[in-house]
Motif scaffolding. Sequence first.
Motif, PDB file in Angstrom:
ATOM      1  N   VAL A 141      -8.560   2.801  10.355  1.00 44.65           N
ATOM      2  CA  VAL A 141      -8.083   3.942   9.589  1.00 44.65           C
ATOM      3  C   VAL A 141      -8.104   5.192  10.452  1.00 44.65           C
ATOM      4  O   VAL A 141      -8.766   5.257  11.488  1.00 44.65           O
ATOM      5  CB  VAL A 141      -8.954   4.173   8.338  1.00 44.65           C
ATOM      6  CG1 VAL A 141      -8.800   3.031   7.358  1.00 44.65           C
ATOM      7  CG2 VAL A 141     -10.408   4.363   8.715  1.00 44.65           C
ATOM      8  N   THR A 142      -7.348   6.194  10.012  1.00 41.62           N
ATOM      9  CA  THR A 142      -7.318   7.471  10.711  1.00 41.62           C
ATOM     10  C   THR A 142      -7.660   8.589   9.725  1.00 41.62           C
ATOM     11  O   THR A 142      -7.441   8.459   8.525  1.00 41.62           O
ATOM     12  CB  THR A 142      -5.932   7.744  11.323  1.00 41.62           C
ATOM     13  OG1 THR A 142      -4.958   7.767  10.276  1.00 41.62           O
ATOM     14  CG2 THR A 142      -5.573   6.673  12.341  1.00 41.62           C
TER      15      THR A 142
ATOM     16  N   GLY B 283      -7.324  13.739   2.544  1.00 47.13           N
ATOM     17  CA  GLY B 283      -7.188  12.711   1.530  1.00 47.13           C
ATOM     18  C   GLY B 283      -7.792  11.389   1.927  1.00 47.13           C
ATOM     19  O   GLY B 283      -8.449  11.254   2.970  1.00 47.13           O
ATOM     20  N   ASN B 284      -7.541  10.398   1.115  1.00 48.15           N
ATOM     21  CA  ASN B 284      -8.093   9.069   1.304  1.00 48.15           C
ATOM     22  C   ASN B 284      -7.281   8.308   2.353  1.00 48.15           C
ATOM     23  O   ASN B 284      -6.095   8.049   2.146  1.00 48.15           O
ATOM     24  CB  ASN B 284      -8.060   8.329  -0.038  1.00 48.15           C
ATOM     25  CG  ASN B 284      -8.715   6.968   0.016  1.00 48.15           C
ATOM     26  OD1 ASN B 284      -9.096   6.491   1.081  1.00 48.15           O
ATOM     27  ND2 ASN B 284      -8.831   6.338  -1.135  1.00 48.15           N
ATOM     28  N   PRO B 285      -7.877   7.933   3.475  1.00 46.65           N
ATOM     29  CA  PRO B 285      -7.126   7.196   4.506  1.00 46.65           C
ATOM     30  C   PRO B 285      -6.537   5.892   3.999  1.00 46.65           C
ATOM     31  O   PRO B 285      -5.549   5.410   4.568  1.00 46.65           O
ATOM     32  CB  PRO B 285      -8.193   6.928   5.582  1.00 46.65           C
ATOM     33  CG  PRO B 285      -9.238   7.952   5.357  1.00 46.65           C
ATOM     34  CD  PRO B 285      -9.269   8.189   3.876  1.00 46.65           C
ATOM     35  N   LEU B 286      -7.108   5.313   2.958  1.00 42.17           N
ATOM     36  CA  LEU B 286      -6.564   4.054   2.438  1.00 42.17           C
ATOM     37  C   LEU B 286      -5.187   4.253   1.826  1.00 42.17           C
ATOM     38  O   LEU B 286      -4.377   3.316   1.778  1.00 42.17           O
ATOM     39  CB  LEU B 286      -7.516   3.458   1.397  1.00 42.17           C
ATOM     40  CG  LEU B 286      -8.918   3.090   1.898  1.00 42.17           C
ATOM     41  CD1 LEU B 286      -9.778   2.576   0.747  1.00 42.17           C
ATOM     42  CD2 LEU B 286      -8.833   2.044   3.003  1.00 42.17           C
ATOM     43  N   ASP B 287      -4.915   5.472   1.331  1.00 44.49           N
ATOM     44  CA  ASP B 287      -3.609   5.736   0.719  1.00 44.49           C
ATOM     45  C   ASP B 287      -2.480   5.676   1.741  1.00 44.49           C
ATOM     46  O   ASP B 287      -1.369   5.259   1.417  1.00 44.49           O
ATOM     47  CB  ASP B 287      -3.604   7.120   0.056  1.00 44.49           C
ATOM     48  CG  ASP B 287      -4.121   7.063  -1.365  1.00 44.49           C
ATOM     49  OD1 ASP B 287      -3.963   6.017  -2.010  1.00 44.49           O
ATOM     50  OD2 ASP B 287      -4.694   8.067  -1.820  1.00 44.49           O
ATOM     51  N   HIS B 288      -2.751   6.143   2.966  1.00 49.26           N
ATOM     52  CA  HIS B 288      -1.668   6.172   3.947  1.00 49.26           C
ATOM     53  C   HIS B 288      -1.876   5.185   5.097  1.00 49.26           C
ATOM     54  O   HIS B 288      -1.313   5.359   6.177  1.00 49.26           O
ATOM     55  CB  HIS B 288      -1.447   7.592   4.480  1.00 49.26           C
ATOM     56  CG  HIS B 288      -2.690   8.339   4.848  1.00 49.26           C
ATOM     57  ND1 HIS B 288      -3.391   8.115   6.001  1.00 49.26           N
ATOM     58  CD2 HIS B 288      -3.357   9.326   4.196  1.00 49.26           C
ATOM     59  CE1 HIS B 288      -4.424   8.931   6.069  1.00 49.26           C
ATOM     60  NE2 HIS B 288      -4.437   9.676   4.971  1.00 49.26           N
TER      61      HIS B 288
ATOM     62  N   PRO C   1      -0.962   1.927   6.984  1.00 48.93           N
ATOM     63  CA  PRO C   1       0.387   1.318   7.023  1.00 48.93           C
ATOM     64  C   PRO C   1       0.468  -0.069   6.406  1.00 48.93           C
ATOM     65  O   PRO C   1       1.548  -0.485   5.955  1.00 48.93           O
ATOM     66  CB  PRO C   1       0.712   1.281   8.521  1.00 48.93           C
ATOM     67  CG  PRO C   1      -0.628   1.310   9.199  1.00 48.93           C
ATOM     68  CD  PRO C   1      -1.504   2.147   8.333  1.00 48.93           C
ATOM     69  N   THR C   2      -0.640  -0.826   6.375  1.00 46.85           N
ATOM     70  CA  THR C   2      -0.536  -2.216   5.913  1.00 46.85           C
ATOM     71  C   THR C   2      -1.562  -2.599   4.859  1.00 46.85           C
ATOM     72  O   THR C   2      -1.271  -3.444   4.003  1.00 46.85           O
ATOM     73  CB  THR C   2      -0.696  -3.180   7.103  1.00 46.85           C
ATOM     74  OG1 THR C   2      -1.990  -2.983   7.708  1.00 46.85           O
ATOM     75  CG2 THR C   2       0.391  -2.954   8.138  1.00 46.85           C
TER      76      THR C   2
ATOM     77  N   ALA D 210       5.299 -10.739  -6.503  1.00 40.64           N
ATOM     78  CA  ALA D 210       6.118  -9.594  -6.105  1.00 40.64           C
ATOM     79  C   ALA D 210       5.304  -8.628  -5.257  1.00 40.64           C
ATOM     80  O   ALA D 210       4.071  -8.678  -5.218  1.00 40.64           O
ATOM     81  CB  ALA D 210       6.655  -8.890  -7.351  1.00 40.64           C
ATOM     82  N   ALA D 211       6.030  -7.737  -4.591  1.00 40.37           N
ATOM     83  CA  ALA D 211       5.356  -6.723  -3.784  1.00 40.37           C
ATOM     84  C   ALA D 211       4.498  -5.843  -4.688  1.00 40.37           C
ATOM     85  O   ALA D 211       4.941  -5.416  -5.754  1.00 40.37           O
ATOM     86  CB  ALA D 211       6.377  -5.881  -3.029  1.00 40.37           C
ATOM     87  N   ALA D 212       3.278  -5.579  -4.240  1.00 40.98           N
ATOM     88  CA  ALA D 212       2.331  -4.789  -5.029  1.00 40.98           C
ATOM     89  C   ALA D 212       1.449  -3.996  -4.083  1.00 40.98           C
ATOM     90  O   ALA D 212       1.565  -4.107  -2.858  1.00 40.98           O
ATOM     91  CB  ALA D 212       1.497  -5.711  -5.921  1.00 40.98           C
ATOM     92  N   THR D 213       0.583  -3.180  -4.661  1.00 41.16           N
ATOM     93  CA  THR D 213      -0.320  -2.362  -3.842  1.00 41.16           C
ATOM     94  C   THR D 213      -1.755  -2.494  -4.349  1.00 41.16           C
ATOM     95  O   THR D 213      -2.009  -2.635  -5.542  1.00 41.16           O
ATOM     96  CB  THR D 213       0.073  -0.872  -3.878  1.00 41.16           C
ATOM     97  OG1 THR D 213       0.059  -0.409  -5.232  1.00 41.16           O
ATOM     98  CG2 THR D 213       1.442  -0.664  -3.276  1.00 41.16           C
ATOM     99  N   ARG D 214      -2.659  -2.428  -3.403  1.00 45.87           N
ATOM    100  CA  ARG D 214      -4.079  -2.445  -3.759  1.00 45.87           C
ATOM    101  C   ARG D 214      -4.488  -1.110  -4.396  1.00 45.87           C
ATOM    102  O   ARG D 214      -3.894  -0.069  -4.108  1.00 45.87           O
ATOM    103  CB  ARG D 214      -4.952  -2.649  -2.515  1.00 45.87           C
ATOM    104  CG  ARG D 214      -4.860  -3.992  -1.853  1.00 45.87           C
ATOM    105  CD  ARG D 214      -5.943  -4.121  -0.799  1.00 45.87           C
ATOM    106  NE  ARG D 214      -5.784  -5.312  -0.006  1.00 45.87           N
ATOM    107  CZ  ARG D 214      -6.152  -6.534  -0.389  1.00 45.87           C
ATOM    108  NH1 ARG D 214      -6.712  -6.688  -1.581  1.00 45.87           N
ATOM    109  NH2 ARG D 214      -5.967  -7.571   0.403  1.00 45.87           N
TER     110      ARG D 214
END
Length: 876
Positions: free
Chosen positions: A479-480, A485-490, A492-493, A504-508
């Motif tokens: 992470v960077t 904000g929360n590095p988990l939000d941005h 890349p993977t 289907a495509a989803a997000t954690r």
Amino acid sequence: MPRTMIMTENSPAPYDFRTAEPHWQAEWDRAGAFDVPDVPPADRPKYYVLEMFPYPSGQLHMGHVRNYTLGDVVARYKRARGHSVLHPMGWTRSACRRKTRRANAACTRRPGPGQIAAMRATLKRLGFSFNWDREIATCLPDYYGKQQKLFLDMLGAGLVERRESWVNWDPVDHTVLANEQVVDGRGWRSGALIEKKQLSQWFLRITKFAPDLLDGLSHLPRWPERVRTMQERWIGRSVGARVRFALHAPPEGFDTDLDSVEVFTTRPDTLFGMAFLAVAADHPLAAKVAQDNPAAAAFIAECRRLGTSEEAIETAEKRGFDTGLRVSHPFLPDRSFPVWIANFVLMDYGTGAIFGCPCGDQRDLDFANAYHLPFQPVILPPGEDATTFTITGKAWDGDGTLFNSGFLDGLDSATAKAEAITRLEGMGVGRGVVNWRLRDWGISRQRYWGCPIPVIHCASCGAVPVPDDRLPVVLPEDVTFDRPGNPLDHHPTWKHVACPRCGAAATRETDTFDTFVDSSWYFARFTAPHAAAPTVRPAADGWLPVDQYIGGIEHAILHLLYARFFTRAMRETGHVGLDEPFDGLFTQGMVNHESYRDAAGQWLYPEEVDRRADGAVSRDTGAPVTIGRVEKMSKSKRNTVAPVAIIERFGADTARWFVLSDSPPERDMEWTEAGVAGAARFLQRLYRTVRTVAESVQPVAEAAATPTEAADTLRRATHRAIAAVTDALESFAINVAVARLHELTTALAESERASGDDGMDFARREAALTLCLLAAPMVPHQAEDMLALLEPGQSPAVSRPWPVAEPELLVARQVTIAVQIMGKLRGTVAAPPDAPADAVIALAETETNVARLLEGKRIVKRIHVPNRIVNFVIAG
């Protein structure tokens, strides 16, 4: 295994802690002295001792040493009393804010060179009897993966929900802040003005257990009364009424969904004392008013910068905004009252609205006085006259007799409450209810440093639990922190995954758990720390509850309340079989120290200062140093004392002895160099006293049948010490136990003058052996060394049973009786216990000073208090 004693040419060497401490620590490890089975053995009682575990974000300080020494004394004592003792140690999630995951790992992970490794090494040097094979760290996936499983089980049991909630939002750090992290309306780290905003948050339904959590406090007699009281107030059961106030002549076009305002009140008896109605800044009515009123919107924004902690609300100036709306009074149809938006009303308590009764509530009174709102008193305190009683600067919040209250006049408060509720229900504008101050636990945090919430968000399926076979959900290490904000939000993977249900495509979920979750069940994990499941029922049910929990009073509410909730939730999900996690609780006092500042205002560590009779100077520069007040050790003021420096200079046992002996363990204590040096001197004296017996007194098989008076006196002192130390440890009065050991040491040292006969030899060796065993929980290394001197090659102290006092030696041979004349002490006499009154009075009359003062006087009365006092009353 005995150690070789180092001797000087002329005299025996003093106790050599530098050799003794590592030696005995290695011996305990080799023997597995503190190992316990997975499940408590059936042939021995179990005892679970646990201290609140540390954050590995800094060095250990003497506050930690005091906490863990107290626990270690209990653990060692209970082992000697025949218990199988579980005494584990672990590490809660670090508060480290390094800029990379790998840097944080270096701070915490074992066995690397980070903070956990350093802190573990210090604890081992202090000789604490921890079960190191059960060590856990909540920052590691092996622990937090099991935590994710617990969460999913609670989700399945209906104990978790996700909903919109108002939060404190830091617009710079882009994260939710707890109330305690809002200081003067600003983020505690960024300094930015906080905002109130609504976010989707995960909640644990602690309110479901509110009645049980409250009732459970009455079944915890071994908890401090003040802690139970604090929790009781936090849970906050209150009986009252919900009252609906209809809007009076609302403006044309006003939203019909807001034709009334519902209020919760615990004092429906005071409704006739109403002066205003106030709503929270986040109340729907406030939002409606603000739509068309910029001044109202500005006031609401100001309220949202205040924060919602009780401290902020209580200390802030009571301010409000008059909406121009009015409400009708349910009992007074011809009266209406103004509606205000007020900064002291909270949306998350009751209904987010109150009716203001200034005569009975101080906040309401302050508000009414500030805005010149008229009111009348309605509760007459006992002894007051209704014709003259007034309220001006101080409200009367107690009970009394109702007046100025229509149909309630003349009733006492309790009767008036019931009558008011009956009328409200009959009119259809209210009902009696029980309300709880406790709120569901919002566990969502918008930050990287936390346990990932194991949920995947799918556009079609909604919030989907992560399947068990995909646990743990592990934090990414790449992470960077180059943007707020929360590095988990941005990332890349990491957050991009397929939905476990539809593919289907989803997000954690990128929110992580509040770190209080980490410490809310660790006591259960310690019972089976390496198991594939969160708990193993035979182990959990065998070892739990914790018999003695030890920690600071600062955790009296949230941590302990969350742990009590988690235990109930784990019971409902089948992970444990009990309700309460901690049977006994002890809250130790803080360790305090002076603080020091140089001329530039920089804080200095104690080791950077030379303390002198006339003040203090910098050790490096010799410049004068300002001495601050004695206060809690803290990293920010650098008034901490590192245990390692004390261990290297004085030894671990000296550090242990000092933190135990200075004051009752529940009180704060001051760390002083003189106090530590004094502790070291006493321990050397203790060692010399025992060594003298070991070198000069031969073992004697049994006590003399008719011992000399000196031998009998020493034996009685020994057995009284056994009884007194035992009682003190059972009641956590450890400083009293230390004082009794001082007394026995003095008695043994003085007995050398009477040595020589067999009776005294037995008594002296018995006293020396007893000192070793009684001191072993407090100064375990030195106790082992002393016992090795007395009985070389025999069992070590750690495996010896606790001494048992012989009852016949606890009975005093004589008691000291004060002799008074007209109530003033004039002398003392010694007599057998429970001696006849006539004999004691006759003896008292012969006491030299008393006889002189009584000569020629007529004794009117002789008063005898058995075993305590004789008082002579004389004529004239």
